[in-house]
Design a protein around this motif. Sequence first.
Motif, PDB file in Angstrom:
ATOM      1  N   GLU A  26     -13.282 -26.183  19.256  1.00 18.23           N
ATOM      2  CA  GLU A  26     -13.493 -27.108  20.400  1.00 18.23           C
ATOM      3  C   GLU A  26     -14.797 -27.364  21.087  1.00 18.23           C
ATOM      4  O   GLU A  26     -15.276 -28.251  21.867  1.00 18.23           O
ATOM      5  N   HIS A  27     -15.870 -26.573  20.604  1.00 17.95           N
ATOM      6  CA  HIS A  27     -17.119 -26.615  20.937  1.00 17.95           C
ATOM      7  C   HIS A  27     -18.138 -26.793  19.817  1.00 17.95           C
ATOM      8  O   HIS A  27     -17.869 -25.957  18.950  1.00 17.95           O
ATOM      9  N   GLU A 141      -2.372 -18.307  19.455  1.00 19.42           N
ATOM     10  CA  GLU A 141      -1.768 -19.485  20.239  1.00 19.42           C
ATOM     11  C   GLU A 141      -0.436 -18.798  20.638  1.00 19.42           C
ATOM     12  O   GLU A 141       0.532 -18.276  20.070  1.00 19.42           O
ATOM     13  N   ASP A 158     -12.489 -20.328  35.411  1.00 25.65           N
ATOM     14  CA  ASP A 158     -12.294 -21.729  34.599  1.00 25.65           C
ATOM     15  C   ASP A 158     -13.333 -21.910  33.586  1.00 25.65           C
ATOM     16  O   ASP A 158     -12.949 -22.563  32.288  1.00 25.65           O
ATOM     17  N   LYS A 161     -12.095 -20.059  30.399  1.00 27.58           N
ATOM     18  CA  LYS A 161     -10.798 -20.546  29.739  1.00 27.58           C
ATOM     19  C   LYS A 161     -11.535 -21.783  29.285  1.00 27.58           C
ATOM     20  O   LYS A 161     -10.787 -21.879  28.129  1.00 27.58           O
ATOM     21  N   GLU A 162     -12.515 -22.305  29.669  1.00 29.04           N
ATOM     22  CA  GLU A 162     -12.918 -23.752  28.871  1.00 29.04           C
ATOM     23  C   GLU A 162     -13.317 -23.185  27.517  1.00 29.04           C
ATOM     24  O   GLU A 162     -13.221 -23.829  26.536  1.00 29.04           O
ATOM     25  N   TRP A 163     -14.439 -22.304  27.714  1.00 27.39           N
ATOM     26  CA  TRP A 163     -14.801 -21.676  26.321  1.00 27.39           C
ATOM     27  C   TRP A 163     -13.706 -21.402  25.183  1.00 27.39           C
ATOM     28  O   TRP A 163     -13.903 -21.494  23.871  1.00 27.39           O
ATOM     29  N   LYS A 165     -10.582 -22.478  25.240  1.00 28.05           N
ATOM     30  CA  LYS A 165      -9.420 -23.303  25.132  1.00 28.05           C
ATOM     31  C   LYS A 165      -8.888 -23.342  23.801  1.00 28.05           C
ATOM     32  O   LYS A 165      -7.412 -23.603  23.508  1.00 28.05           O
ATOM     33  N   THR A 167      -8.329 -21.348  21.816  1.00 29.12           N
ATOM     34  CA  THR A 167      -7.094 -20.291  21.402  1.00 29.12           C
ATOM     35  C   THR A 167      -5.630 -20.635  21.692  1.00 29.12           C
ATOM     36  O   THR A 167      -4.866 -20.127  21.121  1.00 29.12           O
ATOM     37  N   LYS A 168      -5.680 -21.702  22.633  1.00 31.38           N
ATOM     38  CA  LYS A 168      -4.404 -22.204  22.958  1.00 31.38           C
ATOM     39  C   LYS A 168      -3.384 -20.990  23.470  1.00 31.38           C
ATOM     40  O   LYS A 168      -1.963 -20.760  23.358  1.00 31.38           O
ATOM     41  N   ASN A 170      -2.369 -18.379  26.674  1.00 38.09           N
ATOM     42  CA  ASN A 170      -1.749 -18.466  28.086  1.00 38.09           C
ATOM     43  C   ASN A 170      -2.720 -17.423  28.684  1.00 38.09           C
ATOM     44  O   ASN A 170      -2.281 -16.324  28.616  1.00 38.09           O
ATOM     45  N   PHE A 171      -3.571 -17.956  29.681  1.00 37.82           N
ATOM     46  CA  PHE A 171      -4.421 -17.084  30.254  1.00 37.82           C
ATOM     47  C   PHE A 171      -3.930 -16.623  31.611  1.00 37.82           C
ATOM     48  O   PHE A 171      -3.055 -17.380  32.371  1.00 37.82           O
TER      49      PHE A 171
END
Length: 367
Positions: A26-27, A141, A158, A161-163, A165, A167-168, A170-171
């Motif tokens: 994602e990054h 996941e 947050d 969580k953005e870093w 994300k 992983t998909k 549930n935080f």
Amino acid sequence: MKGSKKVLLIGVGLIGGSVALAIKKEHNACVIGYDVNINNCKLAQKLGIIDDYTEKYEISAENADLIILSCPVEIAESYLEKLAKLTLKNDVLITDVGSTKVRIMEKAEFLFGSSNAYIGGHPMAGSHKIGPGSAKAHLFENAYYVLTPSQNANGRVDQLKEWLKGTKANFIVMEPRQHDLVTGVVSHFPHIVAASLVRQVEGHASQDKNIQFLAAGGFRDITRIASSSPVMWRDIVQHNQSILLSLLEEWMSEMEDVKQLIEEGNGDRLFAYFDGAKQFRDSLPVRAKGAIKSFYDLYVDVLDKPGVISDITTILAKNAISITNIRIIEAREDVYGVLRISFQTEEDMELAKHSLENEGYETYISM
Ligand SMILES: NC(=O)c1ccc[n+]([C@@H]2O[C@H](COP(=O)([O-])OP(=O)(O)OC[C@H]3O[C@@H](n4cnc5c(N)ncnc54)[C@H](O)[C@@H]3O)[C@@H](O)[C@H]2O)c1
Ligand SMILES: O=C(O)C(=O)C[C@]1(C(=O)O)C=C[C@@H](O)C=C1
């Protein structure tokens, strides 16, 4: 240029590697690995899990935007002390993936509490496998991923969580004490039970070798986790000592009740005991739809004679099935052995099962 943001991964193993892969999905960040076992860094770089590795983490830490501690928990705790002595970036985020949270968060609060840098973490999924070779971007996941922000870092949850994300997962934010109690009950204590069952069977196995032949389905299911990293579990038990001791007391009292039930031999009461366990077990949520198993291993019973491995690999090759690993896991006495064959996907594993069974091999999948 690759990755304006810098991530330092301390501990390039199964969990660190899986988190790194999810971040890279994602990054466009540059992930640097550090590990006492340099071979894990080399393998991780080859597999594209990290962009580069360092033999001195200090400089990478001072340049990092995100630092992830993904080594066993006692060791993670000692890195907190080391990191606190460095000049880290003002807006650095530090997290860990450790299976316990109280001791780590106490230290993090003490060392980093005046800043907003530290958010503890624990992805509640994994495997008995170790090392970056088993890392998967999808390992977490749909799993729960617990976050334990230090008091001043609540506002940065947050951002973490953005870093993470990719992983998909549930935080879920929890208090460290609640986390250690819950994971003690559902993860740490069951691990001790699994290990103790294996030790009990090991004791009997020296008296009667039939034990090894018959320790199949049920025993394997209940004890898979006993094959996990002993270093990781040593540290977890040291960190969660008091909760585990109290769960052990509860278990001993439960076993006294079970002993009484067996002594009484009352069918109705025995039925009620097992039925109660079944009802609760059946009502537990399974990992939500879409979750992917983290490993695909097929076990094959084979005659211990020359040529058997090449026969199996030939069958797989004929069916164009790729394998990631093949290993004899038990050299049984007499004539039988067990081969464990690992695959990249469930489809490959199912196809291999079908192809080998067609050729007369007995196979089974361990859940
Ligand atoms: N395995 C699981 O199912 C699971 C799930 C969730 C969280 N965790 C937690 O994740 C963490 C890592 O476990 P893992 O399963 O990835 O184990 P692993 O053995 O695959 O990885 C641990 C890595 O840490 C490295 N390491 C050990 N000492 C070090 C040191 N002094 N400095 C730098 N690196 C060092 C090891 O060489 C190894 O590469 C642990 O804290 C564990 O509690 C594990
Ligand atoms: O699946 C396994 O092998 C695990 O043991 C994973 C497991 C668990 O108990 O669920 C083990 C420890 C971790 O902290 C998180 C997950």
